[in-house]
Design an enzyme around this catalytic site. Structure first.
Site, PDB file in Angstrom:
ATOM      1  N   ASP A 280     107.136 101.018  32.936  1.00 58.25           N
ATOM      2  CA  ASP A 280     107.417 101.052  34.377  1.00 58.25           C
ATOM      3  C   ASP A 280     106.536 100.089  35.160  1.00 58.25           C
ATOM      4  O   ASP A 280     105.595 100.519  35.833  1.00 58.25           O
ATOM      5  CB  ASP A 280     107.225 102.479  34.914  1.00 58.25           C
ATOM      6  CG  ASP A 280     107.795 102.664  36.309  1.00 58.25           C
ATOM      7  OD1 ASP A 280     108.546 101.783  36.771  1.00 58.25           O
ATOM      8  OD2 ASP A 280     107.487 103.681  36.946  1.00 58.25           O
TER       9      ASP A 280
ATOM     10  N   GLU B 156     103.675  98.398  43.135  1.00 59.12           N
ATOM     11  CA  GLU B 156     103.446  99.834  43.007  1.00 59.12           C
ATOM     12  C   GLU B 156     102.222 100.152  42.159  1.00 59.12           C
ATOM     13  O   GLU B 156     101.481 101.098  42.453  1.00 59.12           O
ATOM     14  CB  GLU B 156     104.698 100.474  42.410  1.00 59.12           C
ATOM     15  CG  GLU B 156     104.588 101.945  42.101  1.00 59.12           C
ATOM     16  CD  GLU B 156     105.838 102.483  41.423  1.00 59.12           C
ATOM     17  OE1 GLU B 156     105.818 103.650  40.999  1.00 59.12           O
ATOM     18  OE2 GLU B 156     106.839 101.716  41.306  1.00 59.12           O
TER      19      GLU B 156
ATOM     20  N   GLU C 193     115.081 110.344  35.719  1.00 59.08           N
ATOM     21  CA  GLU C 193     114.268 110.955  36.778  1.00 59.08           C
ATOM     22  C   GLU C 193     115.096 111.896  37.646  1.00 59.08           C
ATOM     23  O   GLU C 193     114.938 111.959  38.860  1.00 59.08           O
ATOM     24  CB  GLU C 193     113.599 109.873  37.626  1.00 59.08           C
ATOM     25  CG  GLU C 193     112.656 108.989  36.832  1.00 59.08           C
ATOM     26  CD  GLU C 193     111.911 107.979  37.681  1.00 59.08           C
ATOM     27  OE1 GLU C 193     110.700 107.789  37.446  1.00 59.08           O
ATOM     28  OE2 GLU C 193     112.540 107.380  38.579  1.00 59.08           O
TER      29      GLU C 193
END
Length: 712
Positions: free
Chosen positions: A376, A404, A302
């Site tokens: 993820d 999340e 990332e």
């Protein structure tokens, strides 16, 4: 004054101290220590500590505090041993030698709690081979009492299965928290090191109560400034506070820091000047924090810098840092969460492709930190194929406690079943029974360096985690990190009893809500193996239609690839062969959609909408049914909570009631938006009697949330 009157006055005084001016707000977590309704549970009037270390002192004070609060009676603290009291002492204490206790198997952190005769008096003894073990035993005794058992009946012994039990705080230096949903960072970097907020001590108490022994203070997307003297001094202040509670501090290190802080022209791990800079930096940190744990590193993922920028492997980068901390007995936790657009085949395969060839090439003080799944932190993912795939390398589990992708702060989603499901999964790497838990605890491949990390959900909100039920995920993580063989139901029962009260009329419905909550989220968000269909960036709400972002793996469409005829990603032999990353026996099972667990069907296979599930339903019928089941489960949770109104304090009751209302509304939104999109592609009608979406697809696509929390 009579003893009865004295006890009454003390109870009134205790109530005035323990009861806040405002209504109960969740600050006390599972350490509430409110008076128990059950009589005869607490018969200890004294707490004696034999020894004089800071850790023994806080252990004794915690037991005194807990028993006084739970009984509403005065509990004397000191060194005098009295009948019926509690005694805390190291196993090496001379007065314990005549007892002949067997403590060798407890190791350095295990504990033993039982009734013994000491100096001619019957007492409850808490002992261990270290003062940290005594502290863990003290909290185990309090949990025993909080869940409704008599002090004198305690017969407890436990040893942690995993060495490193760590919270990863994704906290930024500006006070924001990446993927944080409970306010600003707990760390007030601006006022540290001078002002040491009492909350830091309460944070340490809470962690010690569940066996957590490490805290990474800053975001894995690290700033180089975290390693400057200015911030090292602040980290040292926190380390001083945490030390009596057995908690080491760690720092996330930015790989390019030698350039940004040291003025070097490179961060190449094979450059001697780079290695020398890191050795000097490690020496500097250890001068300030003698028991500093080491570094956590996110590299070449990332956009973060890393050794691959210099055509070096992850092993070269990790080993260079490991050499810098090795003289101080520090470790490096090197994350395996890597993906880059250059690997266009499948994001789910990249970590394995990068790390599997490096098995056995890492230094002895490096542990590779692997997320529970290959993408993820989704509501459900199959276990990561690296577990079982790197037998020569210690692997550290990484779970995300903050939700999340599971409704963030407002959805009730107890993650105990997710943790348990992952840890119980059988890698088949060395035959049946080669579970992920045995990989993580080191018993499968005989590793002594073991670890489990959890991305923290802690912030400056008064209730720490954004809601009462979010606290349960912090609690469950600690319990599973201590013992991966624990069960989510048992942990939920303990948490409910400690957080509310131990009465079965309270605990049973609370545990029922918790037990089904994560599956409900899976059903209304990602049924049958769907993944990453959340809106991009903030990951709040549905967005399966998004397909126009620059990098393919940023698009939800990439993860389901729906057409009129079929849905799912083919990762079997007829597709990209990701199933081959698992052990051969498991790979064969996953290669065929008929032998793949249906909960993972669309993760591993692309199948037609008419595909028949084991129930006899078509895939489309089964998917619609699961969406509806998820929404209905939230309604059931609301009904359970409503029935608990008389048993829960008004403030915590009202907040949870409101959040369940939000969750029910958003579960319906997830269901309706998803069905509207799938129908726009597959052209299929809803099964007879099924409620259509409340709006058309364009309405759902138009919803925007530019200021969603946790996405600074």
């Amino acid at each position: 004054m009579s003893n009865t009157l004295k006890r009454g006055l003390f109870a009134c005084l205790l109530a005035s101290v323990a009861t806040p001016a405002l209504a109960e707000d969740g600050y006390d977590l599972w350490l509430r220590y409110h008076p128990l309704a059950t009589s005869g549970v607490i018969d200890a009037a004294t707490v004696a500590v034999l020894g004089d270390t800071p850790t023994l002192k806080v252990a004794g004070q915690e037991v005194q505090r807990g028993l006084a609060g739970l009984s509403a009676h005065h509990v004397q603290f000191g060194t005098a041993i009295r009948s019926g009291g509690v005694v805390l002492a190291l196993a090496t204490e001379p007065r314990l030698q005549a007892l002949g206790l067997k403590t060798d198997a407890l190791g350095s952190e295990g504990y033993l709690v039982r009734s013994v005769d000491l100096d001619g008096r019957r007492v409850t003894l808490v002992t261990a081979n270290s003062d940290h073990g005594v502290l863990y035993g003290a909290f185990a005794l309090l949990r025993w009492v909080q869940t409704g058992h008599p002090v004198s009946a305690a017969n407890l012994t436990s040893t942690p299965h995993i060495a490193l039990r760590v919270l990863d705080h994704w906290d930024n230096l500006d006070g924001t928290v990446e993927r944080g949903y409970s306010g600003q960072s707990l760390w007030d970097w601006w006022t540290l090191p001078d002002y040491r907020d009492p909350r830091y001590t309460d944070y340490a108490r809470a962690n010690a109560s569940i066996g957590i022994n490490g805290s990474v203070l800053n975001n894995v997307n690290a700033k180089a400034e975290s390693l400057t003297p200015f911030y090292i001094a602040k980290a040292a202040a926190l380390a001083d506070i945490f030390r009596p509670y057995g908690i080491k501090v760690y720092l996330s290190a930015r790989f390019s820091a030698p350039i940004e802080l040291g003025g070097l022209k490179t961060a190449d791990p094979l450059d001697p000047a780079v290695a020398a800079w890191w050795r000097a930096k490690a020496d500097e940190i250890y001068r300030a924090i003698p028991d500093f744990g080491g570094f956590l590193v996110k590299a070449n993922s990332e956009g973060q810098p890393g050794p691959q920028d210099y055509h070096r492997t992850h092993a070269y980068g990790a080993n260079m840092l490991a050499a810098a901390v090795a003289p101080h007995k520090g470790i490096v936790m090197w994350r395996a969460f890597v993906y880059a657009q250059e690997n266009a085949e499948d994001r789910a395969k990249q970590a394995y492709d990068d790390f599997h060839p490096l098995d056995g090439k890492f230094a002895s003080n490096v542990i590779v930190q692997v997320k529970n799944g290959a993408i993820d932190f989704q509501p459900r993912e199959p276990f990561h194929p690296l577990f079982g795939g790197m037998p020569k390398t210690p692997l550290m589990m990484e779970f995300q406690i903050t939700k999340e992708y599971l409704g963030q702060a407002t959805h009730l989603a107890y993650l105990g079943p997710l943790f348990e499901e992952t840890l119980r999964a059988d890698t088949l790497a060395q035959g049946t029974g080669s579970t992920v838990a045995r990989v993580v605890d080191g018993t499968l491949d005989h590793h002594a360096l073991t670890g489990m990390a959890g991305v923290a959900n802690i912030g400056r909100d008064r209730d720490w985690s954004g809601s009462t039920f979010n606290q349960a995920n912090w609690y469950a993580f600690g319990r599973f990190a201590w013992n991966p063989d624990d069960t989510s139901d048992a942990i939920a029962r303990d948490w409910a009893a400690m957080t509310f009260d131990p009465a079965p009329a309270t605990v049973a419905p609370v545990v029922r809500m918790m037990a089904g909550s994560r599956e409900a989220v899976v059903d209304y968000m990602t049924p049958l193996g769907l993944a990453h269909v959340m809106a991009t960036g903030h990951h709040y709400g549905p967005g399966p239609w998004i397909s126009d972002l620059k990098r393919p793996e940023w698009n939800p469409y990439y993860y389901h690839r729906t057409t009129r005829d079929a849905i799912g990603v083919e990762r079997g032999p007829k597709g990209n062969a990701a199933t081959a990353q698992y052990a051969p026996a498991l790979a064969r099972q996953l290669a065929d959609p008929k032998t793949t667990p249906e909960r993972d069907l669309l993760w591993f296979h692309r199948v037609p909408w008419t595909y028949r599930l084991r129930s006899g339903e078509t895939l489309w019928q089964g998917m619609v049914g699961r969406y509806d089941r998820g929404v209905a489960a939230v309604a059931d949770m609301r009904a359970d909570w409503d029935a608990l109104r008389p048993r829960i304090d008004p403030t915590r009751y009202a907040k949870t009631e409101s959040f369940l209302g939000i969750q029910q509304r958003e579960a319906a939104w997830w269901r309706d938006a998803s069905l509207a999109y799938w129908m726009s592609v597959n052209g299929l009608p809803l099964p007879a009697g099924v409620r259509p979406p409340a709006h058309d697809l364009d309405w759902y696509k138009a919803q925007k949330f530019p200021y969603a929390p946790g996405n600074p």
